[in-house]
Design a protein around this motif. Structure first.
Motif, PDB file in Angstrom:
ATOM      1  N   LEU A  21       0.554  -1.625   0.063  1.00  0.00           N
ATOM      2  CA  LEU A  21      -0.123  -0.254   0.140  1.00  0.00           C
ATOM      3  C   LEU A  21       1.043   0.910   0.526  1.00  0.00           C
ATOM      4  CD1 LEU A  21      -2.378  -0.653   2.878  1.00  0.00           C
ATOM      5  CD2 LEU A  21      -2.671  -1.330   0.035  1.00  0.00           C
ATOM      6  N   GLU A  22      -0.200   1.992  -0.219  1.00  0.00           N
ATOM      7  CA  GLU A  22       0.448   3.775  -0.346  1.00  0.00           C
ATOM      8  C   GLU A  22       0.671   3.876   0.704  1.00  0.00           C
ATOM      9  OE1 GLU A  22       2.584   5.092  -2.929  1.00  0.00           O
ATOM     10  OE2 GLU A  22       2.025   3.461  -4.603  1.00  0.00           O
ATOM     11  N   ASP A  25      -2.637   5.365   2.390  1.00  0.00           N
ATOM     12  CA  ASP A  25      -3.809   4.204   2.081  1.00  0.00           C
ATOM     13  C   ASP A  25      -3.531   3.884   3.440  1.00  0.00           C
ATOM     14  OD1 ASP A  25      -5.285   5.058   0.382  1.00  0.00           O
ATOM     15  OD2 ASP A  25      -3.818   3.855  -1.387  1.00  0.00           O
ATOM     16  N   ARG A  26      -1.973   2.683   4.013  1.00  0.00           N
ATOM     17  CA  ARG A  26      -1.879   2.042   4.883  1.00  0.00           C
ATOM     18  C   ARG A  26      -2.184   2.899   6.640  1.00  0.00           C
ATOM     19  NH1 ARG A  26       3.865   3.046   4.187  1.00  0.00           N
ATOM     20  NH2 ARG A  26       3.741   1.237   2.814  1.00  0.00           N
ATOM     21  N   GLN A  27      -1.953   3.750   6.068  1.00  0.00           N
ATOM     22  CA  GLN A  27      -2.539   4.864   7.832  1.00  0.00           C
ATOM     23  C   GLN A  27      -3.603   4.861   7.627  1.00  0.00           C
ATOM     24  OE1 GLN A  27      -1.589   9.087   7.603  1.00  0.00           O
ATOM     25  NE2 GLN A  27      -1.364   8.767   9.855  1.00  0.00           N
ATOM     26  N   ALA A  28      -4.491   5.102   6.931  1.00  0.00           N
ATOM     27  CA  ALA A  28      -5.995   5.204   6.535  1.00  0.00           C
ATOM     28  C   ALA A  28      -6.207   4.205   6.967  1.00  0.00           C
ATOM     29  CB  ALA A  28      -6.842   5.898   5.456  1.00  0.00           C
ATOM     30  N   LEU A  29      -6.005   2.883   6.702  1.00  0.00           N
ATOM     31  CA  LEU A  29      -6.174   1.379   6.866  1.00  0.00           C
ATOM     32  C   LEU A  29      -5.975   1.177   8.629  1.00  0.00           C
ATOM     33  CD1 LEU A  29      -7.462  -1.865   6.223  1.00  0.00           C
ATOM     34  CD2 LEU A  29      -5.291  -1.662   5.377  1.00  0.00           C
ATOM     35  N   LEU A  30      -5.015   0.962   8.631  1.00  0.00           N
ATOM     36  CA  LEU A  30      -4.819   0.820  10.354  1.00  0.00           C
ATOM     37  C   LEU A  30      -5.515   2.001  11.429  1.00  0.00           C
ATOM     38  CD1 LEU A  30      -0.755   0.635   9.622  1.00  0.00           C
ATOM     39  CD2 LEU A  30      -2.504  -1.374   9.833  1.00  0.00           C
ATOM     40  N   ALA A  31      -5.619   3.221  10.927  1.00  0.00           N
ATOM     41  CA  ALA A  31      -6.331   3.800  11.882  1.00  0.00           C
ATOM     42  C   ALA A  31      -7.880   3.582  12.153  1.00  0.00           C
ATOM     43  CB  ALA A  31      -6.478   5.005  10.975  1.00  0.00           C
ATOM     44  N   CYS A  32      -8.184   3.040  11.049  1.00  0.00           N
ATOM     45  CA  CYS A  32     -10.323   2.577  11.306  1.00  0.00           C
ATOM     46  C   CYS A  32     -10.098   1.055  11.999  1.00  0.00           C
ATOM     47  CB  CYS A  32     -10.573   2.692   9.899  1.00  0.00           C
ATOM     48  SG  CYS A  32     -10.198   1.585   9.225  1.00  0.00           S
ATOM     49  N   GLY A  33      -9.153   0.988  12.679  1.00  0.00           N
ATOM     50  CA  GLY A  33      -8.868  -0.419  13.308  1.00  0.00           C
ATOM     51  C   GLY A  33      -9.170  -0.089  14.602  1.00  0.00           C
ATOM     52  N   THR A  34      -8.811  -1.895  14.963  1.00  0.00           N
ATOM     53  CA  THR A  34      -8.990  -1.588  16.662  1.00  0.00           C
ATOM     54  C   THR A  34      -7.707  -2.271  17.072  1.00  0.00           C
ATOM     55  OG1 THR A  34     -11.722  -1.424  17.370  1.00  0.00           O
ATOM     56  CG2 THR A  34     -10.161  -2.404  19.333  1.00  0.00           C
ATOM     57  N   PRO A  35      -6.772  -1.642  17.850  1.00  0.00           N
ATOM     58  CA  PRO A  35      -5.377  -3.014  18.052  1.00  0.00           C
ATOM     59  C   PRO A  35      -6.204  -4.410  19.400  1.00  0.00           C
ATOM     60  CG  PRO A  35      -5.134  -0.543  18.446  1.00  0.00           C
ATOM     61  CD  PRO A  35      -6.113  -0.739  18.252  1.00  0.00           C
ATOM     62  N   ARG A 123     -11.406   4.883  -0.769  1.00  0.00           N
ATOM     63  CA  ARG A 123      -9.521   4.410  -1.881  1.00  0.00           C
ATOM     64  C   ARG A 123      -9.215   3.201  -2.624  1.00  0.00           C
ATOM     65  NH1 ARG A 123      -6.179   7.279   1.110  1.00  0.00           N
ATOM     66  NH2 ARG A 123      -7.362   8.840   2.710  1.00  0.00           N
ATOM     67  N   PRO A 124      -9.704   3.985  -3.752  1.00  0.00           N
ATOM     68  CA  PRO A 124      -9.540   2.663  -5.014  1.00  0.00           C
ATOM     69  C   PRO A 124      -7.958   1.838  -4.889  1.00  0.00           C
ATOM     70  CG  PRO A 124      -9.492   4.451  -5.963  1.00  0.00           C
ATOM     71  CD  PRO A 124     -10.243   4.884  -4.196  1.00  0.00           C
ATOM     72  N   GLY A 125      -7.169   2.538  -4.576  1.00  0.00           N
ATOM     73  CA  GLY A 125      -5.641   1.967  -4.857  1.00  0.00           C
ATOM     74  C   GLY A 125      -5.757   1.443  -3.666  1.00  0.00           C
TER      75      GLY A 125
END
Length: 235
Positions: A21-22, A25-35, A123-125
Protein backbone atom coordinates in the motif's frame (compact mmCIF):
# COMPACT_ATOMS: atom_id res chain seq x y z
CA UNK A 1 16.40 -31.44 -17.31
CA UNK A 2 12.65 -31.87 -17.01
CA UNK A 3 9.89 -29.54 -15.94
CA UNK A 4 8.56 -31.52 -13.01
CA UNK A 5 9.41 -28.94 -10.40
CA UNK A 6 11.85 -26.39 -9.13
CA UNK A 7 14.15 -26.26 -6.15
CA UNK A 8 12.86 -22.80 -5.32
CA UNK A 9 9.24 -22.24 -4.34
CA UNK A 10 9.21 -18.45 -4.16
CA UNK A 11 5.67 -17.14 -4.04
CA UNK A 12 4.51 -13.65 -4.97
CA UNK A 13 1.99 -13.66 -2.12
CA UNK A 14 4.88 -13.49 0.32
CA UNK A 15 4.86 -9.71 -0.16
CA UNK A 16 2.73 -8.55 2.82
CA UNK A 17 -0.43 -6.64 2.03
CA UNK A 18 0.54 -3.61 4.11
CA UNK A 19 3.86 -3.34 2.26
CA UNK A 20 1.95 -3.10 -1.05
CA UNK A 21 0.00 0.00 0.00
CA UNK A 22 0.86 3.65 -0.44
CA UNK A 23 1.71 5.38 2.84
CA UNK A 24 -1.57 7.32 3.10
CA UNK A 25 -3.67 4.23 2.30
CA UNK A 26 -1.74 2.23 4.88
CA UNK A 27 -2.30 4.89 7.52
CA UNK A 28 -6.01 5.15 6.74
CA UNK A 29 -6.48 1.38 6.97
CA UNK A 30 -4.70 1.03 10.30
CA UNK A 31 -6.45 4.08 11.74
CA UNK A 32 -9.93 2.60 11.31
CA UNK A 33 -9.17 -0.56 13.28
CA UNK A 34 -8.91 -1.71 16.89
CA UNK A 35 -5.58 -3.04 18.27
CA UNK A 36 -5.70 -6.60 19.62
CA UNK A 37 -3.16 -8.95 21.21
CA UNK A 38 -3.38 -12.77 20.97
CA UNK A 39 -1.33 -15.19 23.09
CA UNK A 40 0.43 -18.24 21.67
CA UNK A 41 -1.94 -20.93 20.34
CA UNK A 42 -4.92 -18.54 20.42
CA UNK A 43 -7.41 -18.87 17.57
CA UNK A 44 -7.72 -15.55 15.75
CA UNK A 45 -10.33 -16.72 13.23
CA UNK A 46 -12.21 -20.01 13.26
CA UNK A 47 -13.31 -21.99 10.22
CA UNK A 48 -17.09 -22.07 9.53
CA UNK A 49 -17.84 -19.18 11.90
CA UNK A 50 -19.61 -16.01 10.73
CA UNK A 51 -17.38 -13.17 9.57
CA UNK A 52 -17.51 -9.75 11.20
CA UNK A 53 -14.02 -8.32 10.68
CA UNK A 54 -10.65 -8.62 8.98
CA UNK A 55 -7.31 -8.72 10.77
CA UNK A 56 -4.10 -6.94 9.86
CA UNK A 57 -1.15 -8.68 11.50
CA UNK A 58 1.42 -6.30 12.96
CA UNK A 59 3.78 -8.74 14.71
CA UNK A 60 4.05 -12.47 15.28
CA UNK A 61 3.22 -15.41 13.03
CA UNK A 62 0.10 -17.46 12.45
CA UNK A 63 -0.80 -20.66 10.65
CA UNK A 64 -3.80 -20.91 8.34
CA UNK A 65 -5.39 -24.37 8.35
CA UNK A 66 -8.50 -26.06 7.04
CA UNK A 67 -10.07 -29.32 8.22
CA UNK A 68 -12.31 -31.80 6.42
CA UNK A 69 -15.21 -33.61 8.07
CA UNK A 70 -13.11 -36.79 8.38
CA UNK A 71 -10.42 -34.96 10.39
CA UNK A 72 -8.02 -34.48 7.48
CA UNK A 73 -6.35 -31.13 8.13
CA UNK A 74 -4.07 -29.10 5.89
CA UNK A 75 -1.64 -26.27 6.46
CA UNK A 76 -2.61 -23.68 3.83
CA UNK A 77 -0.19 -20.88 4.64
CA UNK A 78 1.85 -19.04 7.23
CA UNK A 79 0.89 -15.39 7.68
CA UNK A 80 3.01 -12.85 9.53
CA UNK A 81 3.70 -9.14 9.99
CA UNK A 82 1.92 -7.00 7.41
CA UNK A 83 -0.38 -9.75 6.21
CA UNK A 84 -4.15 -9.50 5.91
CA UNK A 85 -6.39 -12.40 6.99
CA UNK A 86 -10.13 -12.93 6.91
CA UNK A 87 -10.79 -10.56 4.01
CA UNK A 88 -12.45 -13.15 1.76
CA UNK A 89 -15.22 -14.04 4.19
CA UNK A 90 -15.67 -10.42 5.27
CA UNK A 91 -16.25 -9.21 1.71
CA UNK A 92 -18.39 -12.16 0.59
CA UNK A 93 -20.49 -12.34 3.75
CA UNK A 94 -19.85 -16.06 3.95
CA UNK A 95 -18.52 -18.05 6.88
CA UNK A 96 -14.79 -18.37 7.46
CA UNK A 97 -13.09 -20.83 5.11
CA UNK A 98 -10.07 -21.51 7.35
CA UNK A 99 -8.79 -21.28 10.90
CA UNK A 100 -6.01 -18.85 11.80
CA UNK A 101 -4.00 -19.76 14.91
CA UNK A 102 -1.21 -17.83 16.64
CA UNK A 103 2.17 -19.61 16.62
CA UNK A 104 3.46 -17.06 19.11
CA UNK A 105 2.31 -13.77 20.59
CA UNK A 106 0.51 -11.84 17.85
CA UNK A 107 -0.37 -8.17 17.66
CA UNK A 108 -3.05 -7.23 15.16
CA UNK A 109 -5.56 -4.58 14.15
CA UNK A 110 -9.19 -5.64 13.67
CA UNK A 111 -11.24 -3.73 11.11
CA UNK A 112 -15.00 -4.32 11.05
CA UNK A 113 -16.23 -5.80 7.80
CA UNK A 114 -18.55 -2.90 6.93
CA UNK A 115 -15.81 -0.35 7.62
CA UNK A 116 -13.34 -2.35 5.54
CA UNK A 117 -15.79 -2.46 2.63
CA UNK A 118 -16.42 1.28 2.89
CA UNK A 119 -12.69 1.97 2.91
CA UNK A 120 -12.27 -0.02 -0.30
CA UNK A 121 -14.94 2.18 -1.91
CA UNK A 122 -13.30 5.35 -0.61
CA UNK A 123 -9.76 4.40 -1.57
CA UNK A 124 -9.46 2.58 -4.92
CA UNK A 125 -5.70 2.20 -4.34
CA UNK A 126 -6.43 -0.25 -1.52
CA UNK A 127 -8.94 -2.12 -3.70
CA UNK A 128 -6.42 -2.55 -6.50
CA UNK A 129 -3.75 -3.86 -4.14
CA UNK A 130 -6.25 -6.27 -2.61
CA UNK A 131 -7.19 -7.59 -6.06
CA UNK A 132 -3.49 -8.01 -6.88
CA UNK A 133 -2.96 -9.90 -3.62
CA UNK A 134 -5.89 -12.23 -4.35
CA UNK A 135 -4.57 -12.88 -7.86
CA UNK A 136 -1.07 -13.62 -6.56
CA UNK A 137 -2.39 -16.03 -3.93
CA UNK A 138 -4.55 -17.85 -6.47
CA UNK A 139 -1.72 -18.08 -9.00
CA UNK A 140 0.70 -19.38 -6.41
CA UNK A 141 -1.84 -21.89 -5.15
CA UNK A 142 -2.37 -23.16 -8.70
CA UNK A 143 1.38 -23.33 -9.30
CA UNK A 144 1.95 -25.27 -6.09
CA UNK A 145 -0.84 -27.72 -6.97
CA UNK A 146 0.56 -28.34 -10.45
CA UNK A 147 4.08 -28.76 -9.12
CA UNK A 148 3.08 -31.13 -6.34
CA UNK A 149 1.04 -33.29 -8.72
CA UNK A 150 4.24 -34.34 -10.50
CA UNK A 151 6.24 -35.13 -7.33
CA UNK A 152 6.37 -38.04 -4.94
CA UNK A 153 5.75 -37.58 -1.20
CA UNK A 154 9.44 -37.33 -0.33
CA UNK A 155 10.01 -34.56 -2.88
CA UNK A 156 6.89 -32.70 -1.75
CA UNK A 157 7.90 -32.85 1.92
CA UNK A 158 11.45 -31.75 1.12
CA UNK A 159 10.16 -28.72 -0.82
CA UNK A 160 7.68 -27.86 1.93
CA UNK A 161 10.35 -27.97 4.65
CA UNK A 162 12.67 -25.83 2.53
CA UNK A 163 9.90 -23.29 2.02
CA UNK A 164 9.10 -23.23 5.76
CA UNK A 165 12.81 -22.68 6.42
CA UNK A 166 12.85 -19.69 4.07
CA UNK A 167 9.69 -18.16 5.47
CA UNK A 168 10.13 -18.75 9.18
CA UNK A 169 13.29 -20.71 9.94
CA UNK A 170 15.60 -19.60 12.74
CA UNK A 171 19.28 -20.49 12.87
CA UNK A 172 20.28 -22.41 16.01
CA UNK A 173 23.30 -24.39 17.11
CA UNK A 174 21.54 -27.59 16.05
CA UNK A 175 20.38 -26.33 12.64
CA UNK A 176 17.41 -24.39 11.28
CA UNK A 177 14.49 -24.48 13.69
CA UNK A 178 10.94 -24.35 12.37
CA UNK A 179 8.21 -22.76 14.43
CA UNK A 180 6.57 -25.06 17.01
CA UNK A 181 2.86 -25.63 16.55
CA UNK A 182 2.87 -27.22 13.08
CA UNK A 183 1.47 -30.75 13.37
CA UNK A 184 2.30 -33.77 11.22
CA UNK A 185 -1.36 -33.89 10.18
CA UNK A 186 -1.19 -30.32 8.88
CA UNK A 187 2.08 -30.94 7.06
CA UNK A 188 0.61 -34.07 5.51
CA UNK A 189 -2.48 -32.19 4.37
CA UNK A 190 -0.31 -29.46 2.88
CA UNK A 191 1.48 -31.94 0.60
CA UNK A 192 -1.58 -34.07 -0.14
CA UNK A 193 -0.37 -37.18 1.70
CA UNK A 194 -1.58 -39.26 4.62
CA UNK A 195 -0.32 -38.52 8.11
CA UNK A 196 1.10 -42.04 8.26
CA UNK A 197 3.15 -41.52 5.09
CA UNK A 198 4.60 -38.24 6.35
CA UNK A 199 5.27 -39.72 9.79
CA UNK A 200 7.23 -42.58 8.19
CA UNK A 201 9.16 -40.14 6.04
CA UNK A 202 10.03 -37.90 9.00
CA UNK A 203 11.08 -40.95 10.99
CA UNK A 204 13.45 -41.89 8.18
CA UNK A 205 14.82 -38.33 8.08
CA UNK A 206 15.38 -38.45 11.85
CA UNK A 207 17.16 -41.77 11.67
CA UNK A 208 19.50 -40.35 9.01
CA UNK A 209 20.18 -37.28 11.13
CA UNK A 210 18.62 -34.93 8.58
CA UNK A 211 16.01 -33.53 10.98
CA UNK A 212 15.26 -33.62 14.68
CA UNK A 213 11.82 -33.45 16.23
CA UNK A 214 10.72 -32.65 19.74
CA UNK A 215 8.47 -30.48 21.89
CA UNK A 216 10.10 -27.34 20.50
CA UNK A 217 9.24 -28.32 16.96
CA UNK A 218 11.24 -29.58 14.02
CA UNK A 219 14.90 -28.71 13.41
CA UNK A 220 16.49 -29.20 9.99
CA UNK A 221 20.03 -30.38 10.71
CA UNK A 222 21.11 -31.06 7.13
CA UNK A 223 19.27 -28.70 4.77
CA UNK A 224 21.66 -29.63 1.96
CA UNK A 225 20.16 -33.15 1.93
CA UNK A 226 16.65 -31.70 1.60
CA UNK A 227 17.89 -29.57 -1.29
CA UNK A 228 19.31 -32.69 -2.93
CA UNK A 229 15.94 -34.43 -2.53
CA UNK A 230 14.21 -31.41 -4.02
CA UNK A 231 16.61 -31.28 -6.98
CA UNK A 232 15.52 -34.81 -7.89
CA UNK A 233 12.23 -33.22 -8.89
CA UNK A 234 13.95 -31.45 -11.78
CA UNK A 235 15.35 -34.63 -13.33
Amino acid sequence: MGTRGSLSMEFEDRVPFIARLEADDRQALLACGTPLVFPVRAVLLREHEPSAHVLILLSGWTKVTSAAANGYEALLALRGPGDLVGEGAALSGRHRSATVTALGRVEAVAVEAHRFGALLDERPGISKKLLALAADRMRDSDRRRVQYAALNVQERVALLLLELMRIHGQETEEGVSLTPGLTQTELAGSVGASREAVARLLKGLRERGIVRTGRRGLVVVKPEVLRQMARQADR
